[in-house]
Design an enzyme around this catalytic site. Sequence first.
Site, short mmCIF file in Angstrom:
data_model
loop_
_atom_site.label_atom_id
_atom_site.label_comp_id
_atom_site.label_asym_id
_atom_site.label_seq_id
_atom_site.Cartn_x
_atom_site.Cartn_y
_atom_site.Cartn_z
N SER A 188 0.85 -1.21 0.00
CA SER A 188 0.00 0.00 0.00
C SER A 188 0.87 1.24 0.00
CB SER A 188 -0.86 -0.02 1.26
OG SER A 188 -1.41 1.25 1.52
N TYR A 214 -1.63 -0.32 11.17
CA TYR A 214 -1.94 -0.97 9.90
C TYR A 214 -0.79 -0.76 8.91
CZ TYR A 214 -3.64 -1.05 5.10
OH TYR A 214 -3.75 -1.25 3.75
N LYS A 260 2.07 -3.42 6.83
CA LYS A 260 2.44 -3.48 5.40
C LYS A 260 3.96 -3.34 5.24
CE LYS A 260 -1.58 -4.12 3.50
NZ LYS A 260 -1.90 -5.40 2.84
C1 UD1 Z 1 -6.97 5.01 4.06
C2 UD1 Z 1 -5.87 4.67 4.99
C3 UD1 Z 1 -4.78 3.96 4.22
C4 UD1 Z 1 -5.35 2.70 3.61
C5 UD1 Z 1 -6.54 3.04 2.76
C6 UD1 Z 1 -7.23 1.76 2.36
C7 UD1 Z 1 -5.97 6.42 6.69
C8 UD1 Z 1 -5.25 7.56 7.34
N1 UD1 Z 1 -5.37 5.86 5.64
O1 UD1 Z 1 -6.45 5.89 3.07
O2 UD1 Z 1 -3.73 3.64 5.11
O3 UD1 Z 1 -4.36 2.08 2.83
O4 UD1 Z 1 -7.49 3.83 3.48
O5 UD1 Z 1 -8.20 1.99 1.42
O6 UD1 Z 1 -7.03 6.06 7.12
N2 UD1 Z 1 -12.54 11.48 3.67
C9 UD1 Z 1 -13.60 12.31 3.98
N3 UD1 Z 1 -14.73 11.77 4.53
C10 UD1 Z 1 -14.87 10.44 4.79
C11 UD1 Z 1 -13.79 9.58 4.46
C12 UD1 Z 1 -12.63 10.13 3.92
O7 UD1 Z 1 -13.52 13.53 3.76
O8 UD1 Z 1 -15.92 10.02 5.30
C13 UD1 Z 1 -11.35 12.03 3.01
C14 UD1 Z 1 -10.05 11.79 3.75
O9 UD1 Z 1 -9.77 12.85 4.62
C15 UD1 Z 1 -9.06 11.72 2.56
C16 UD1 Z 1 -9.88 11.11 1.43
O10 UD1 Z 1 -11.24 11.36 1.77
O11 UD1 Z 1 -8.65 13.00 2.18
C17 UD1 Z 1 -9.68 9.62 1.25
O12 UD1 Z 1 -9.89 8.94 2.48
P1 UD1 Z 1 -9.98 7.35 2.59
O13 UD1 Z 1 -10.88 6.84 1.55
O14 UD1 Z 1 -10.29 7.02 4.00
O15 UD1 Z 1 -8.54 6.86 2.19
P2 UD1 Z 1 -7.10 7.27 2.81
O16 UD1 Z 1 -7.23 7.98 4.08
O17 UD1 Z 1 -6.33 7.93 1.74
#
Ligand code: UD1
Length: 336
Positions: free
Chosen positions: A123, A147, A151
């Site tokens: 990842s 997590y 990895k």
């Molecule tokens: C997350 C994990 C990452 C993992 C991946 C698996 C974290 C910090 N990182 O990545 O280690 O490999 O998932 O798929 O959790 N967001 C919102 N609202 C939400 C959810 C997310 O605004 O309800 C935003 C987050 O702030 C981010 C983006 O959407 O900017 C993507 O978030 P997400 O889908 O959770 O992925 P990652 O955080 O990049």
Amino acid sequence: MKILVTGVAGYIGSHAALELLNAGHEVHGFDNLSNSSEEAVRRVRELTGKPLRFEKLDLLDAPGLGRLLKEGFDAVMHFAGLKAVGESVEKPELYKRNNVDGSANLLAAMEAAACRRLVFSSSCTVYGEVKKNPVDENHPRGAVNPYGQTKLDVENLCLDLARRRPGWRIALLRYFNPVGAHESGRIGEDPRGVPNNLMPFVMQTAVGRRDKVRVFGNDYPTPDGTGVRDYIHVVDLALGHLAALDRLDAFAGAQAVNLGTGRGASVLEVIAAAARASGRPIPYEILPRRPGDSAAIWAEPTLAREKLGWRAERGLDRMCADHWRWQKNNPDGYGV
Ligand code: UD1
């Protein structure tokens, strides 16, 4: 080739199994079904019209793994693992046991059976705090949560093994943010409980299961202030695994390759694309930043092009259209 797929009932494992079968490979999969449904396996069989052997097995069952590997496989694709960041903070030992000790069991069983070809689902989380975008494979590694540490640890197990034992060929595929679903709308991501990740939450909002999307921060140093990620269609990702399998001979020991598109999209861009794809309004509210999130990360995808002859073909609109079809046709996921 005869391929063993761990975590075959999961989101990425099921899509990879489907592409493997369509490419003419023989597939045997296992899963402990702790966060997945056997229905996904049934649907892969239905979509391909091909046999897919399945058994319920846990990576922590070392004798079971030993027995299975002795059957003889040309290569293993290893997807099985726990992946919820928040849960890993609460239960770091569980994550270490499942992801790291489980992978060590798999590597030992492979070595004992002289099966030394592996494609591992790593990842972009192994890049820790991002220093500069786009991120290439030489970016320093680090972990920002348990997590991510698992990895990193499994990558290190693979690198060590390949250094000690010549003959191993291991692709450490570093995924960016997988989204979307197979175009049939029959298989897709089925998170249990409230989704942590953005795209499933957005799609559940579009389908009416959630009131509104919570946008975690709009004060990041990005064009619209919301977080930027490199979203990649899960079918492109699956095809990246097939490309790696075909090119494993070109891997000197264990080597990492990014699987991303090379393009970033903001949270608000994702919400807008999902609204277009679904034809439904997607309400949202701005909340404070989520602890541990970085502002922006996207991939430098050149090595994948050069080494695997692979590139992501499907853009954000396609990702949303396919994810929406899955969500609309299966509002409660696999429902089992
Ligand atoms: C997350 C994990 C990452 C993992 C991946 C698996 C974290 C910090 N990182 O990545 O280690 O490999 O998932 O798929 O959790 N967001 C919102 N609202 C939400 C959810 C997310 O605004 O309800 C935003 C987050 O702030 C981010 C983006 O959407 O900017 C993507 O978030 P997400 O889908 O959770 O992925 P990652 O955080 O990049």
